[in-house]
Structure formats: structure tokens, C-alpha cells
Write a protein that holds these residues in place. Sequence first.
Motif, PDB file in Angstrom:
ATOM      1  N   GLY A   1       0.783  -1.226   0.000  1.00 29.28           N
ATOM      2  CA  GLY A   1       0.000   0.000   0.000  1.00 29.28           C
ATOM      3  C   GLY A   1       0.812   1.272   0.000  1.00 29.28           C
ATOM      4  N   ALA A   2       1.890   1.310   0.787  1.00 30.28           N
ATOM      5  CA  ALA A   2       2.694   2.527   0.898  1.00 30.28           C
ATOM      6  C   ALA A   2       3.502   2.808  -0.360  1.00 30.28           C
ATOM      7  CB  ALA A   2       3.638   2.424   2.091  1.00 30.28           C
ATOM      8  N   ASP A   3       3.626   1.810  -1.239  1.00 33.43           N
ATOM      9  CA  ASP A   3       4.437   1.996  -2.439  1.00 33.43           C
ATOM     10  C   ASP A   3       3.695   2.717  -3.568  1.00 33.43           C
ATOM     11  OD1 ASP A   3       6.779   0.872  -1.493  1.00 33.43           O
ATOM     12  OD2 ASP A   3       6.186  -1.162  -2.058  1.00 33.43           O
ATOM     13  N   ILE A   4       2.384   2.806  -3.468  1.00 31.19           N
ATOM     14  CA  ILE A   4       1.613   3.417  -4.556  1.00 31.19           C
ATOM     15  C   ILE A   4       2.025   4.867  -4.772  1.00 31.19           C
ATOM     16  CG2 ILE A   4      -0.696   4.120  -5.307  1.00 31.19           C
ATOM     17  CD1 ILE A   4      -1.748   1.617  -3.869  1.00 31.19           C
ATOM     18  N   THR A   5       2.127   5.628  -3.683  1.00 31.93           N
ATOM     19  CA  THR A   5       2.499   7.037  -3.829  1.00 31.93           C
ATOM     20  C   THR A   5       3.987   7.221  -4.118  1.00 31.93           C
ATOM     21  OG1 THR A   5       2.660   7.199  -1.400  1.00 31.93           O
ATOM     22  CG2 THR A   5       0.595   7.921  -2.426  1.00 31.93           C
ATOM     23  N   LYS A   6       4.751   6.136  -4.070  1.00 32.95           N
ATOM     24  CA  LYS A   6       6.160   6.218  -4.448  1.00 32.95           C
ATOM     25  C   LYS A   6       6.337   6.123  -5.964  1.00 32.95           C
ATOM     26  CE  LYS A   6       7.920   4.108  -0.167  1.00 32.95           C
ATOM     27  NZ  LYS A   6       8.644   2.935   0.407  1.00 32.95           N
ATOM     28  N   LEU A   7       5.407   5.419  -6.609  1.00 32.87           N
ATOM     29  CA  LEU A   7       5.543   5.247  -8.048  1.00 32.87           C
ATOM     30  C   LEU A   7       4.538   6.074  -8.846  1.00 32.87           C
ATOM     31  CD1 LEU A   7       3.121   3.179  -9.274  1.00 32.87           C
ATOM     32  CD2 LEU A   7       4.373   1.575  -7.870  1.00 32.87           C
ATOM     33  N   ALA A   8       3.514   6.634  -8.173  1.00 38.75           N
ATOM     34  CA  ALA A   8       2.471   7.369  -8.886  1.00 38.75           C
ATOM     35  C   ALA A   8       2.267   8.764  -8.313  1.00 38.75           C
ATOM     36  CB  ALA A   8       1.155   6.592  -8.835  1.00 38.75           C
ATOM     37  N   ASP A   9       2.114   9.742  -9.194  1.00 35.83           N
ATOM     38  CA  ASP A   9       1.782  11.107  -8.806  1.00 35.83           C
ATOM     39  C   ASP A   9       0.271  11.289  -8.819  1.00 35.83           C
ATOM     40  OD1 ASP A   9       4.233  12.432  -8.311  1.00 35.83           O
ATOM     41  OD2 ASP A   9       4.646  12.544 -10.461  1.00 35.83           O
ATOM     42  N   ILE A  10      -0.192  12.298  -8.107  1.00 35.15           N
ATOM     43  CA  ILE A  10      -1.596  12.705  -8.155  1.00 35.15           C
ATOM     44  C   ILE A  10      -1.666  13.967  -9.003  1.00 35.15           C
ATOM     45  CG2 ILE A  10      -3.587  13.511  -6.835  1.00 35.15           C
ATOM     46  CD1 ILE A  10      -2.558  11.835  -4.491  1.00 35.15           C
ATOM     47  N   SER A  11      -2.353  13.879 -10.119  1.00 35.05           N
ATOM     48  CA  SER A  11      -2.415  14.988 -11.076  1.00 35.05           C
ATOM     49  C   SER A  11      -3.565  15.912 -10.695  1.00 35.05           C
ATOM     50  CB  SER A  11      -2.605  14.447 -12.493  1.00 35.05           C
ATOM     51  OG  SER A  11      -2.589  15.478 -13.441  1.00 35.05           O
ATOM     52  N   ARG A  12      -3.283  16.947  -9.913  1.00 30.19           N
ATOM     53  CA  ARG A  12      -4.313  17.876  -9.437  1.00 30.19           C
ATOM     54  C   ARG A  12      -4.832  18.754 -10.582  1.00 30.19           C
ATOM     55  NH1 ARG A  12      -5.728  15.659  -4.749  1.00 30.19           N
ATOM     56  NH2 ARG A  12      -4.124  15.734  -3.129  1.00 30.19           N
TER      57      ARG A  12
ATOM     58  N   ALA B   1      -0.991   4.781   6.740  1.00 26.78           N
ATOM     59  CA  ALA B   1      -1.404   3.711   7.643  1.00 26.78           C
ATOM     60  C   ALA B   1      -0.200   3.012   8.275  1.00 26.78           C
ATOM     61  CB  ALA B   1      -2.263   2.710   6.884  1.00 26.78           C
ATOM     62  N   ARG B   2      -0.423   2.461   9.471  1.00 22.80           N
ATOM     63  CA  ARG B   2       0.651   1.732  10.157  1.00 22.80           C
ATOM     64  C   ARG B   2       1.032   0.466   9.395  1.00 22.80           C
ATOM     65  NH1 ARG B   2      -2.227   3.381  14.969  1.00 22.80           N
ATOM     66  NH2 ARG B   2      -3.358   1.392  14.984  1.00 22.80           N
ATOM     67  N   ASN B   3       0.038  -0.202   8.826  1.00 20.77           N
ATOM     68  CA  ASN B   3       0.289  -1.423   8.063  1.00 20.77           C
ATOM     69  C   ASN B   3       0.606  -1.038   6.615  1.00 20.77           C
ATOM     70  OD1 ASN B   3       0.478  -3.969   7.014  1.00 20.77           O
ATOM     71  ND2 ASN B   3      -1.698  -4.480   7.249  1.00 20.77           N
ATOM     72  N   SER B   4       1.802  -0.543   6.375  1.00 17.23           N
ATOM     73  CA  SER B   4       2.178  -0.035   5.057  1.00 17.23           C
ATOM     74  C   SER B   4       2.407  -1.128   4.023  1.00 17.23           C
ATOM     75  CB  SER B   4       3.452   0.811   5.167  1.00 17.23           C
ATOM     76  OG  SER B   4       4.525   0.033   5.666  1.00 17.23           O
ATOM     77  N   ALA B   5       2.517  -2.381   4.486  1.00 18.21           N
ATOM     78  CA  ALA B   5       2.827  -3.475   3.564  1.00 18.21           C
ATOM     79  C   ALA B   5       1.586  -4.220   3.091  1.00 18.21           C
ATOM     80  CB  ALA B   5       3.784  -4.457   4.232  1.00 18.21           C
ATOM     81  N   ILE B   6       0.399  -3.777   3.491  1.00 19.50           N
ATOM     82  CA  ILE B   6      -0.814  -4.465   3.071  1.00 19.50           C
ATOM     83  C   ILE B   6      -0.857  -4.553   1.544  1.00 19.50           C
ATOM     84  CG2 ILE B   6      -2.129  -2.301   3.177  1.00 19.50           C
ATOM     85  CD1 ILE B   6      -4.618  -3.957   3.805  1.00 19.50           C
TER      86      ILE B   6
END
Length: 376
Positions: A30-41, A137-142
Motif C-alpha cells: 500500500g505505501a508503495d503506490i504514492t512512491k511510483l504514482a503522482d496525483i495529477s491535481r 497507515a501503520r500497516n504499510s505493507a498491506i
Amino acid sequence: MTTNTKEIVVRALHTTQGGGVDVYAFFIGGADITKLADISRIERDAKDTLKGFQRPEIRSHVKGIVEYLNQGNVLFPNAIILAMSPDVRFVAARGSKPTGDMGISQAGTLTIPVFEEGARVAWIVDGQQRSLALAQARNSAIPVPVIGFVSDSIDIQREQFILVNKAKPLPTRLINELLPETSGILLPRELNARRVPSELCSLLNRDPHSPFHRLIKRMTDRSVSTAVITDTAVITMIRNSLNNPLGALAAYKAARANEAADVEAMYRVLLTFWSAVRDVFPDAWGCDPRQSRLMHSAGIEAMGVLMDRIYAKLSGVSEDYKTVRGELESVAPRCAWTKGHWESLGVGWNEIQNTPRDIKRLQDALVRAYANQVKK
């Protein structure tokens, strides 16, 4: 799945859709999504060009998801949808296919480069609130399911964003502002029908020669102090004219499904009529709706109905600015946009509200006033 500072490698399934667009399905921490993807505002740049497509973060929503994720062993099967650049690399797995395999997808390894924020290899199309929550989230590896399609075309990304969110509580004004910026060939019929009014609204707001220039409130123009009219009112006025068989804009709609609407002709009509409105009612134009009911949603929609009546009378004769202005001047003495009373309605100028009843009464008052002048 393996992770380092430069790339993320995952097992994935690959297929194609939409005439050869690569689509991948995989799981990722779960925590890796924002590492590889930007949010295009969604925003506009200095040249007033629309950028991005995502609405602002909803903090209460993100907080609620974080609280759920922090409960412990939770189920989180909701897929995140990403648009991915061609920089991702897929290598198909070797070996024979299992007996009975339908051949819809191919298993393999997907390598996703990890770049700095603002230059990442993917963009979140659906699931920005969930992605932000997963990063906190605390469970970043979900493990989270992800569907990624390969396209660096902003038009395709916007189309997918609208399609994914059209059945959800996505603000209508956000969809309205995005629609003119998409190619739209794959959009459903109801969204295509909303495109032309939205496009005309954008033109009216951007064109320095338009009477509406910088007066229309758009979701991306929060800092524009001159904006006083909601885009919803302008779009409704345009849509009403298009849907009225005798409307001023209806004649320029596409006659067949494979034809395009004559947006330029529609725009000329709007430019002529509303320029005349501005000049006939200079004291009421450009004011805050609390000081002028002409700038109120009720006033804009009611004047749109009067536009249709005027153009129906002038059809085939003269529809130039001078003639249209003359028609409006015949009605002007009966109008009470900033002071006085609407005599035919028996209400003060500031008693008109943005309700279906008041809008209909105001429309009827304007049409009656115009009809009485035409008879003379």
C-alpha cells in the motif's frame, strides 16, 4: 515483489484493450503506490490551460480510511487504477500454458521505475484518497490490487477518470470543466451531450472579447476575484437552449450521430446576445449576485429563455448585435435587476431566488414583457 530505490518489480498479468492499449493487473504494498504514482491535481497554468484532473484531497475521507486500516488485519480488495507511462517494462514468463487457459492474459514480471515526485512513471486515475491513506497507515505493507493501463495521453487519462467517477459523488462542476478538455470519442452519450455546453462555457470565460470574460466561477479559478457567476448557471442556460427545438442554439446541433455540432456558430450567437445584454444593463453587469439578480443563476437562466424568443422572432431576418440590442432595449424598462420591483410578479428585485419556481416566474415575466412589446 522486490523493492529498491530505483524500481519496483512485481508479478503481473498482461492483456490489451482499446485497440492495443497495454493493461496490467498486480498487487503492491500500500505505501508503495504514492512512491511510483503522482496525483495529477486539476488546475490552470499562467496561460489558462487546464492541467490534471484530480479534485483536492478530502482530508476527512483519508482520515477515515486510515482509521480503518489501522484496526489490524483488515480486508482491502478495492483496486487502485493507474495510468502508466511506456517506461514500465513487462517480461512474459516462460513455460507452457495451463490446460484450458483461455489466453485472455499473460503472466510475467512488470518493472516500474521509481522517480522523484512530480516526475513519476504513473498517475492515479482512481483511488487518490485510498492511496494517500495507505501511505499514512501503520500497516504499510498491506497488499493492494492495482490495475494499470499504459498511456501518457492526458486526454485518455481524463476520459478514464470521468468514466470511473461518473457514477460516484464526483462534483458536477469538476466533470463540466474536464469535459471540454477530452477528445470524448469513447465517452457515453450522456457525457458527450454535456460536452458542448461545457466547452462553450469555457470559451465564454477565457475569451477577452466575451462579456463573460473572467466572470464565471470555475473549480480551478478559486483566486479569480472578478468571478461572480456560477458555471452551472451558464451551462444550464446553454443546455436549455440546445434542448429547445426553437432555441437559438438548437439549429447548430449535430443533425446525425456521426456529425459534429457547429460550436463556432453557437458561440457567435452567445457572444452577440450576451454582449448586448451587458450593454443594455451596464449597471447590473459584472456585479455580485447579491447586488444584481442579472448575475444570479435565476437571471442567467431566465435571460437564456428570452434569448431563444428573440432569436425565434429574428430567424431568417437580422441577428446582428444592433438588432438584438434593440430587442432587449424594448424589454429593459420592465426589468428590475438591481433595484425596484418586478411589477408583473409583485416582488422586489432582491426577492428572486434560485429556485425552480422563481426561475420559471422570472422567465414568464420576461417573455410576457417581450411579447407585449412585439404586439405594439
